[in-house]
Design an enzyme around this catalytic site. Structure first.
Site, mmCIF file in Angstrom:
data_model
loop_
_atom_site.group_PDB
_atom_site.id
_atom_site.type_symbol
_atom_site.label_atom_id
_atom_site.label_comp_id
_atom_site.label_asym_id
_atom_site.label_seq_id
_atom_site.Cartn_x
_atom_site.Cartn_y
_atom_site.Cartn_z
ATOM 1 C CB CYS A 59 -31.706 44.849 17.471
ATOM 2 S SG CYS A 59 -32.891 46.168 17.151
ATOM 3 C CB CYS A 66 -0.877 -0.055 1.244
ATOM 4 S SG CYS A 66 -1.659 1.481 1.614
ATOM 5 C CB CYS A 70 -30.292 49.087 15.179
ATOM 6 S SG CYS A 70 -30.496 49.025 16.949
HETATM 7 ZN ZN LIG Z 1 -32.137 48.073 17.947
#
Ligand SMILES: [Zn+2]
Length: 542
Positions: free
Chosen positions: A449, A83, A452
């Protein structure tokens, strides 16, 4: 002729010039050649086989090995098969089979020289399972406890002998998925740990009885040998009929089985029980892990941080959520004491089938319930809770991770308002009719977030493209309006979300807002970035 149109006669001629003679066909479509392998200047007679399509590497067998070699050699079997290239480690050049073959034979000669010079003996560690046993057993052990574990024989299968489990109910579900059942009566298995990876001895192999097995263990890890011997003797002296042992070694589990045949006492001196046990034959066991930790970590490069043991909630089991739920489970969600909760109040309709993870058998049924059933069918070890309700009407507590794939801006904003202060949150969605996919993570108070970045004054700054994303709606009448995009967009949104989650798990998430453009005719405006919270945002105010 080869698969790329090279005449076999050309191949045979060229090999002949390099000292390899064609000696006839073998089996179905294989050609045999003979010649000498050059192992650092020494010639060893060999033969090799290639398919007549010339699209595989030559299979080399050495015909004249030196006498007195150790019984076990790495990469070289007793019959001389060599091998010399790990499968999949080279890319075959199908357009140059002659050059390819000669390069392979050169490599084979070099490997043979190194094997005979004992330079590759450490590779025996990696080849351990080539030398260890023919009987398979399954391991479904999630915990780290050593010592006694119950194991169960399986009914109706010759594929594996038995299953070691630390949670019978979970293991039964997995076996059921395989179409097998466990026999009710447990047999006790001993689990021991060693810090040494096993390698076979080049003499006295394989261990045929307990004595030779313990001698082998002495050679690789004496403390493991002492523990094994002590536990075997305890079981023998306690009157058990057999002992099964599983050994945890770094990166590999292996085991063996001993049947305690006790000698019939016919007067005279009793044989020392230790001597009796040493002489008992052992059956080697190859261990196949089916535990959820292994399943989740196996495909991860280096760092193995997974979603296992976390409390994860996914809101939205539609087109993105369905694909993402499956990725979450593959990354360990719902396993090892963790929990995955799916929330969706909608049913799957025919209008969803063209881009949903589920299909016809799930139609007219709740998406969260059906998705959970499908995932539990595929991964019987996971624990999934399903809630077929409007998420605004329930308490989700403080999950370790909350994911929103509803694609409904107002609901995403509400979830951020309600949960982003106490739980890390990620939302993923498709922009317009499949123009881009985006995901936003908020795991710290200063991060923006979803509201935002989508409300003035920041909305224009974080727009995906230089032009606003167009609104395209399809559908009419009772079917309702919807945004058209194909399953490929949902899968990419799910993939982006999963990549960001994995980066977050490993503490290397660079950007909390990430975008993948699908429509390259448009000009990207906002690349990956970390927007900060907008002062006065109604959704993420403190
Ligand atoms: Zn926010």
């Amino acid at each position: 002729m080869s698969v790329t149109g090279i005449e076999l006669s050309t191949y045979v001629d060229q090999l002949k010039r390099n000292g390899f003679t064609y000696s006839g066909k073998v089996g179905q479509g294989w050609l045999k050649f003979t010649g000498d392998l050059n192992a650092r200047g020494t010639a060893y007679a060999c033969e090799f086989l290639v398919p007549r399509t010339l699209d595989e590497i030559p299979l080399v067998t050495v015909k004249s090995l030196p006498r007195g070699l150790p019984k076990l050699l790495p990469h070289l079997t007793a019959s001389g098969y060599l091998c010399y290239i790990a499968a999949g480690s080279i890319a075959l050049d199908l357009f140059d089979p002659i050059g390819q073959t000669l390069a392979c034979l050169q490599q084979a000669g070099e490997v043979l020289a190194r094997v005979l010079a004992d330079e590759m003996v450490e590779d025996l560690v990696d080849e351990f399972y080539s030398f260890w046993g023919e009987h398979d057993c399954l391991l479904d052990i999630q915990g780290n406890l050593l010592g006694a574990h119950p194991a169960y024989f399986t009914e109706d299968t010759d594929t594996f002998a038995f299953v070691v489990s630390d949670d019978k109910a979970r293991t039964e579900r997995k076996l059921q998925a395989l179409g097998h059942r466990l026999k009710p009566q447990p047999i006790v298995t001993i689990r021991v740990r060693t810090s040494v990876r096993p390698f076979p001895l080049q003499k006295d192999w394989p261990p045929k009885d307990v004595g030779s097995l313990l001698r082998w263990q002495s050679a690789i890890d004496p403390s493991c040998r002492r523990r094994l011997e002590k536990k075997l003797m305890q079981r023998y002296q306690s009157g058990y009929e057999h002992a099964t042992v599983i050994i945890d070694s770094p990166g590999l589990h292996y085991g063996f089985f001993v049947k305690f045949n006790r000698p019939v006492h016919r007067g005279g001196r009793r044989r020392d029980s230790r001597q009796v046990v040493y002489g008992l034959p052992v059956t080697e066991l190859r261990c196949i892990r089916i535990d959820d930790k292994y399943i989740a970590e196996r495909s991860m490069p280096d760092v193995a941080k997974t979603l296992s043991s976390l409390d994860v909630v996914l809101v939205g089991c539609g087109t993105i959520g369905g694909f993402l739920a499956e990725m979450l489970v593959k990354a360990g969600a719902g396993s090892l004491g963790g929990r995955l909760t799916l929330v969706d109040c909608d049913s799957l309709g025919p209008q969803n089938l063209g881009r949903h993870r589920l299909g016809m058998p799930h139609m007219f049924k709740n998406k969260a319930v059906q998705m959970a059933a499908e995932l539990e069918r595929l991964a019987p070890g996971v624990r999934i809770d399903k809630k077929q309700v409007d998420v605004k009407t329930i308490q989700l507590g403080k999950p370790d991770l909350l994911i929103d794939t509803t694609g409904a801006q107002s609901l995403t904003d509400w979830l951020m308002w309600r949960y982003a202060k106490s739980s890390p949150m990620l939302a993923a969605w498709v922009e317009g009719p499949g123009l881009a996919v985006r995901a936003l993570m908020k795991h710290s108070p200063e991060h923006a977030c979803s509201r935002c970045i989508t409300q003035p004054p920041q909305s224009v700054a974080y727009q995906v493209f230089t032009e606003p994303t167009p609104t395209v709606l399809k559908g009419h009448g009772c079917e309702g309006l919807f945004v058209p995009f194909p399953a490929t967009a949902s899968i990419q949104a799910a993939s982006l979300a999963m990549e960001m989650l994995q980066a977050w798990l490993e503490g290397r998430l660079e950007h909390t807002l990430q975008t993948r453009v699908l429509d390259n005719k448009r000009t990207l405006k906002t690349g990956d970035c970390t927007p900060t919270r907008q002062e006065g945002c109604l959704a993420c105010h403190s």
